[in-house]
Design a protein around this motif. Sequence first.
Motif, PDB file in Angstrom:
ATOM      1  N   LYS A  49     -31.573 -99.455 -75.538  1.00  0.00           N
ATOM      2  CA  LYS A  49     -31.563 -98.053 -75.159  1.00  0.00           C
ATOM      3  C   LYS A  49     -30.153 -97.514 -75.304  1.00  0.00           C
ATOM      4  O   LYS A  49     -29.174 -98.150 -74.898  1.00  0.00           O
ATOM      5  CB  LYS A  49     -32.014 -97.891 -73.695  1.00  0.00           C
ATOM      6  CG  LYS A  49     -33.501 -97.666 -73.559  1.00  0.00           C
ATOM      7  CD  LYS A  49     -33.834 -97.238 -72.143  1.00  0.00           C
ATOM      8  CE  LYS A  49     -35.318 -96.920 -72.031  1.00  0.00           C
ATOM      9  NZ  LYS A  49     -35.665 -96.496 -70.659  1.00  0.00           N
ATOM     10  N   CYS A  50     -30.125 -96.332 -75.892  1.00  0.00           N
ATOM     11  CA  CYS A  50     -28.846 -95.672 -76.066  1.00  0.00           C
ATOM     12  C   CYS A  50     -28.323 -95.238 -74.711  1.00  0.00           C
ATOM     13  O   CYS A  50     -29.037 -94.592 -73.936  1.00  0.00           O
ATOM     14  CB  CYS A  50     -29.044 -94.475 -76.998  1.00  0.00           C
ATOM     15  SG  CYS A  50     -27.635 -93.373 -77.075  1.00  0.00           S
ATOM     16  N   LYS A  51     -27.098 -95.609 -74.400  1.00  0.00           N
ATOM     17  CA  LYS A  51     -26.544 -95.211 -73.104  1.00  0.00           C
ATOM     18  C   LYS A  51     -26.310 -93.700 -73.011  1.00  0.00           C
ATOM     19  O   LYS A  51     -26.642 -93.096 -72.002  1.00  0.00           O
ATOM     20  CB  LYS A  51     -25.247 -95.969 -72.826  1.00  0.00           C
ATOM     21  CG  LYS A  51     -25.497 -97.379 -72.299  1.00  0.00           C
ATOM     22  CD  LYS A  51     -24.174 -98.055 -71.977  1.00  0.00           C
ATOM     23  CE  LYS A  51     -24.415 -99.486 -71.497  1.00  0.00           C
ATOM     24  NZ  LYS A  51     -23.146-100.205 -71.268  1.00  0.00           N
ATOM     25  N   PRO A  52     -25.742 -93.090 -74.037  1.00  0.00           N
ATOM     26  CA  PRO A  52     -25.492 -91.642 -73.926  1.00  0.00           C
ATOM     27  C   PRO A  52     -26.756 -90.821 -73.698  1.00  0.00           C
ATOM     28  O   PRO A  52     -26.752 -89.884 -72.918  1.00  0.00           O
ATOM     29  CB  PRO A  52     -24.822 -91.284 -75.245  1.00  0.00           C
ATOM     30  CG  PRO A  52     -24.188 -92.548 -75.696  1.00  0.00           C
ATOM     31  CD  PRO A  52     -25.108 -93.640 -75.231  1.00  0.00           C
ATOM     32  N   CYS A  53     -27.837 -91.154 -74.374  1.00  0.00           N
ATOM     33  CA  CYS A  53     -29.004 -90.290 -74.284  1.00  0.00           C
ATOM     34  C   CYS A  53     -30.214 -90.990 -73.673  1.00  0.00           C
ATOM     35  O   CYS A  53     -31.169 -90.346 -73.294  1.00  0.00           O
ATOM     36  CB  CYS A  53     -29.374 -89.719 -75.660  1.00  0.00           C
ATOM     37  SG  CYS A  53     -30.152 -90.914 -76.761  1.00  0.00           S
ATOM     38  N   GLY A  54     -30.157 -92.283 -73.570  1.00  0.00           N
ATOM     39  CA  GLY A  54     -31.234 -92.994 -72.914  1.00  0.00           C
ATOM     40  C   GLY A  54     -32.448 -93.261 -73.775  1.00  0.00           C
ATOM     41  O   GLY A  54     -33.442 -93.801 -73.290  1.00  0.00           O
ATOM     42  N   ARG A  70     -25.875 -96.385 -85.236  1.00  0.00           N
ATOM     43  CA  ARG A  70     -25.889 -95.094 -84.544  1.00  0.00           C
ATOM     44  C   ARG A  70     -27.238 -94.881 -83.901  1.00  0.00           C
ATOM     45  O   ARG A  70     -28.269 -95.329 -84.399  1.00  0.00           O
ATOM     46  CB  ARG A  70     -25.596 -93.954 -85.519  1.00  0.00           C
ATOM     47  CG  ARG A  70     -24.149 -93.931 -85.984  1.00  0.00           C
ATOM     48  CD  ARG A  70     -23.896 -92.741 -86.885  1.00  0.00           C
ATOM     49  NE  ARG A  70     -22.500 -92.703 -87.324  1.00  0.00           N
ATOM     50  CZ  ARG A  70     -21.510 -92.173 -86.617  1.00  0.00           C
ATOM     51  NH1 ARG A  70     -21.768 -91.625 -85.438  1.00  0.00           N
ATOM     52  NH2 ARG A  70     -20.280 -92.180 -87.070  1.00  0.00           N
ATOM     53  N   CYS A  71     -27.219 -94.173 -82.797  1.00  0.00           N
ATOM     54  CA  CYS A  71     -28.467 -93.856 -82.135  1.00  0.00           C
ATOM     55  C   CYS A  71     -29.242 -92.875 -83.004  1.00  0.00           C
ATOM     56  O   CYS A  71     -28.716 -91.849 -83.421  1.00  0.00           O
ATOM     57  CB  CYS A  71     -28.180 -93.224 -80.771  1.00  0.00           C
ATOM     58  SG  CYS A  71     -29.642 -92.503 -80.007  1.00  0.00           S
ATOM     59  N   PRO A  72     -30.481 -93.190 -83.306  1.00  0.00           N
ATOM     60  CA  PRO A  72     -31.270 -92.286 -84.158  1.00  0.00           C
ATOM     61  C   PRO A  72     -31.589 -90.973 -83.463  1.00  0.00           C
ATOM     62  O   PRO A  72     -32.012 -90.022 -84.107  1.00  0.00           O
ATOM     63  CB  PRO A  72     -32.537 -93.089 -84.459  1.00  0.00           C
ATOM     64  CG  PRO A  72     -32.648 -94.077 -83.342  1.00  0.00           C
ATOM     65  CD  PRO A  72     -31.243 -94.379 -82.906  1.00  0.00           C
ATOM     66  N   ASN A  73     -31.399 -90.927 -82.169  1.00  0.00           N
ATOM     67  CA  ASN A  73     -31.737 -89.710 -81.437  1.00  0.00           C
ATOM     68  C   ASN A  73     -30.537 -88.777 -81.300  1.00  0.00           C
ATOM     69  O   ASN A  73     -30.632 -87.600 -81.619  1.00  0.00           O
ATOM     70  CB  ASN A  73     -32.272 -90.072 -80.054  1.00  0.00           C
ATOM     71  CG  ASN A  73     -32.749 -88.849 -79.304  1.00  0.00           C
ATOM     72  OD1 ASN A  73     -33.666 -88.169 -79.741  1.00  0.00           O
ATOM     73  ND2 ASN A  73     -32.113 -88.556 -78.196  1.00  0.00           N
ATOM     74  N   CYS A  74     -29.444 -89.311 -80.825  1.00  0.00           N
ATOM     75  CA  CYS A  74     -28.289 -88.438 -80.584  1.00  0.00           C
ATOM     76  C   CYS A  74     -27.159 -88.726 -81.550  1.00  0.00           C
ATOM     77  O   CYS A  74     -26.134 -88.063 -81.509  1.00  0.00           O
ATOM     78  CB  CYS A  74     -27.812 -88.587 -79.135  1.00  0.00           C
ATOM     79  SG  CYS A  74     -27.055 -90.186 -78.798  1.00  0.00           S
ATOM     80  N   ASN A  75     -27.363 -89.695 -82.417  1.00  0.00           N
ATOM     81  CA  ASN A  75     -26.385 -90.026 -83.456  1.00  0.00           C
ATOM     82  C   ASN A  75     -25.074 -90.542 -82.880  1.00  0.00           C
ATOM     83  O   ASN A  75     -24.049 -90.536 -83.555  1.00  0.00           O
ATOM     84  CB  ASN A  75     -26.138 -88.817 -84.368  1.00  0.00           C
ATOM     85  CG  ASN A  75     -25.663 -89.270 -85.743  1.00  0.00           C
ATOM     86  OD1 ASN A  75     -26.095 -90.304 -86.249  1.00  0.00           O
ATOM     87  ND2 ASN A  75     -24.765 -88.515 -86.344  1.00  0.00           N
TER      88      ASN A  75
HETATM   89 ZN   LIG Z   1     -28.632 -91.654 -78.148  1.00  0.00          ZN
END
Ligand SMILES: [Zn+2]
Length: 102
Positions: A49-54, A70-75
């Motif tokens: 899980k991405c820490k910045p966006c979860g 990179r996080c595919p959601n928030c990059n």
């Molecule tokens: Zn993210």
Amino acid sequence: MTTEPPRRRILTLKSGIAPKTAEELFGKKRAPAKAAPPPPPPAPSFGWKCKPCGKGFDPPAEGPDDEVVRCPNCNARVGIAGDFRADPPPARLRARSVKKPG
Ligand SMILES: [Zn+2]
């Protein structure tokens, strides 16, 4: 003695029998089927899980260890591929491992 070819019996449907209705066949009227709720979608099996966006994501399973992940959601740059393969993962990762049930 004469041999005759076997005669085929022609099956004929007796007329006069009314086709049964579904109601007769099943005994009673069936209640109109309620719209069944759609089955729940399978739980996403993200490993991280991405820490910045979860949001959950999976780091690349293959590729160079220094590949930036990179996080595919928030990059957000969450780390490099090699970090995800380390055990335990280094603290610099900006993602946390998700314990998969089972
Ligand atoms: Zn993210």
